[in-house]
Enzyme design. Structure first.
Site, PDB file in Angstrom:
ATOM      1  N   CYS A 119       0.767  -1.297   0.014  1.00 50.63           N
ATOM      2  CA  CYS A 119      -0.010  -0.005   0.171  1.00 50.63           C
ATOM      3  C   CYS A 119       0.925   1.283   0.118  1.00 50.63           C
ATOM      4  O   CYS A 119       1.674   1.445   0.934  1.00 50.63           O
ATOM      5  CB  CYS A 119      -0.954  -0.050   1.218  1.00 50.63           C
ATOM      6  SG  CYS A 119      -1.968   1.401   1.207  1.00 50.63           S
TER       7      CYS A 119
ATOM      8  N   CYS B 256      -3.312   6.960  -4.935  1.00 49.96           N
ATOM      9  CA  CYS B 256      -2.808   5.443  -4.700  1.00 49.96           C
ATOM     10  C   CYS B 256      -1.521   5.487  -5.225  1.00 49.96           C
ATOM     11  O   CYS B 256      -1.292   5.482  -6.439  1.00 49.96           O
ATOM     12  CB  CYS B 256      -4.044   4.598  -5.503  1.00 49.96           C
ATOM     13  SG  CYS B 256      -3.848   2.922  -5.072  1.00 49.96           S
TER      14      CYS B 256
HETATM   15  O1  PYC Z   1      -1.893   3.636  -2.015  1.00 47.24           O
HETATM   16  O2  PYC Z   1      -1.316   1.674  -2.818  1.00 47.24           O
HETATM   17  C1  PYC Z   1      -2.312   2.537  -2.254  1.00 47.24           C
HETATM   18  C2  PYC Z   1      -3.465   2.140  -1.743  1.00 47.24           C
HETATM   19  C3  PYC Z   1      -4.051   0.774  -2.031  1.00 47.24           C
HETATM   20  C4  PYC Z   1      -5.304   0.828  -1.685  1.00 47.24           C
HETATM   21  C5  PYC Z   1      -5.546   2.040  -1.129  1.00 47.24           C
HETATM   22  N1  PYC Z   1      -4.340   2.775  -1.209  1.00 47.24           N
END
Ligand code: PYC
Length: 313
Positions: free
Chosen positions: A89, A239
């Site tokens: 994550c 993300c």
């Molecule tokens: O930032 O990799 C990330 C992530 C995955 C799911 C929520 N955030």
């Protein structure tokens, strides 16, 4: 009986991370891949107790701080969410770095962090500013077609950035906060169609993150995204693993050169800076973002509470 669990809450570009620093289950001394299996099989109720309602919500990503097996690492971490476990994550790792600094466990500079899918580096550049070097990322399929009920043919790339993503640029949707119900519906349909049509990541691994791209609202960014996470929550940050998958696709298409910066804006307007270097046909993504600690807390798990271990389906 009351079990006390110490956590540090943070958010990275709006996306929360709840890091368990004490009071979690003993998962043994195996590799993190072995420990996540013990977590899943024997302590899944703990996962739900920490991140699900009534203590949490579907948006929270949890992290369980562990002793690393690799002594060169500052710590190990296993990520989880409202429905299960995450390999890696990115926003969480930025949050973990700031939380470890808040605890006085790391200082400015570069440190190694063990995850289920390998060691990543975290560079604390300031009290809230962190860059991470993620696991090697790559595109598996370009322009794969999937037939989506109610939407027709949708084309996208399948890429790994520490989790499996389906990345769609041609979708005709407005990437705006006011449109999130529709975006959740569209991306959930795409995810279900991928599964139904057997379109997977490597080794048949499920593609459990769907990412839509569109024009940014900030002149400082190159693109805006909307990312649907496995438990149907959307990522408030751009993300980290999703931006890593995007960087792998950009490099594969010759649209991003080594050292160039890609600014990825999230659906709430937060920005990650990404860049990539190439090693053995894969890209090593670097993701830079900011995180803030917003709570130090003790969770109370009271065995008399009927919802002590969270509300689960
Ligand atoms: O930032 O990799 C990330 C992530 C995955 C799911 C929520 N955030």
């Amino acid at each position: 009986m009351i079990q006390r669990v110490s956590v540090i809450d943070s958010h990275t570009g709006g996306e929360p991370t709840r890091l368990v620093i004490a009071g979690g289950p003993d998962l043994g001394r195996g590799s993190l891949a072995e420990r996540i299996a013990v977590f899943r099989e024997k302590h899944d109720a703990f996962r739900s107790a920490v991140v699900d309602e009534p203590r949490g919500s579907e948006v929270i990503v949890g992290g369980l701080l562990c002793e690393p097996t690799d002594p060169t690492c500052a710590a190990g971490v296993i990520y989880f969410n409202n429905v299960g476990y995450l390999n890696m994550c990115g926003h969480g790792t930025i949050g973990v770095a700031v939380s470890l600094a808040h605890l006085g466990r790391i200082g400015l500079g570069t440190h190694r962090l063990e995850t289920v899918v390998g060691v990543v580096t975290i560079t604390l550049e300031g009290p809230n500013r962190v860059s991470i070097e993620n696991v090697p990322s790559y595109r598996l399929h370009k322009d794969r077609a999937v037939e989506v009920p109610g939407l027709g043919t949708v084309r996208g790339d399948v890429a790994w950035g520490g989790n499996w993503f389906f990345l769609v640029s041609d979708h005709g949707e407005k990437l705006e906060l006011g449109n999130v119900e529709r975006l959740i519906d569209v991306t959930w349909r795409i995810r279900q169609a991928l599964t139904a049509q057997g379109i997977t990541g490597a080794d048949g691994k499920e593609i459990d993150h769907i990412e839509l791209f569109g024009p940014p609202s900030s002149a400082a960014a190159h693109s805006r995204n909307f990312v649907l996470c496995p438990g149907k929550a959307y990522d408030r940050s751009p993300c980290g693993t999703g931006t890593s998958a995007k960087l792998a696709c950009l490099v594969a298409d010759g649209k991003l050169k080594e050292g160039e910066v890609w600014r990825q804006e999230s659906i709430v307007g937060s920005i990650f800076e990404g860049s990539a270097r190439q090693v053995d046909g894969r890209v090593i993504p670097r993701i830079r973002g900011t995180a803030y600690v917003n709570a130090e807390a003790t969770l109370l798990l009271d065995s008399n509470d009927p919802f002590c271990m969270g509300i689960r389906p």
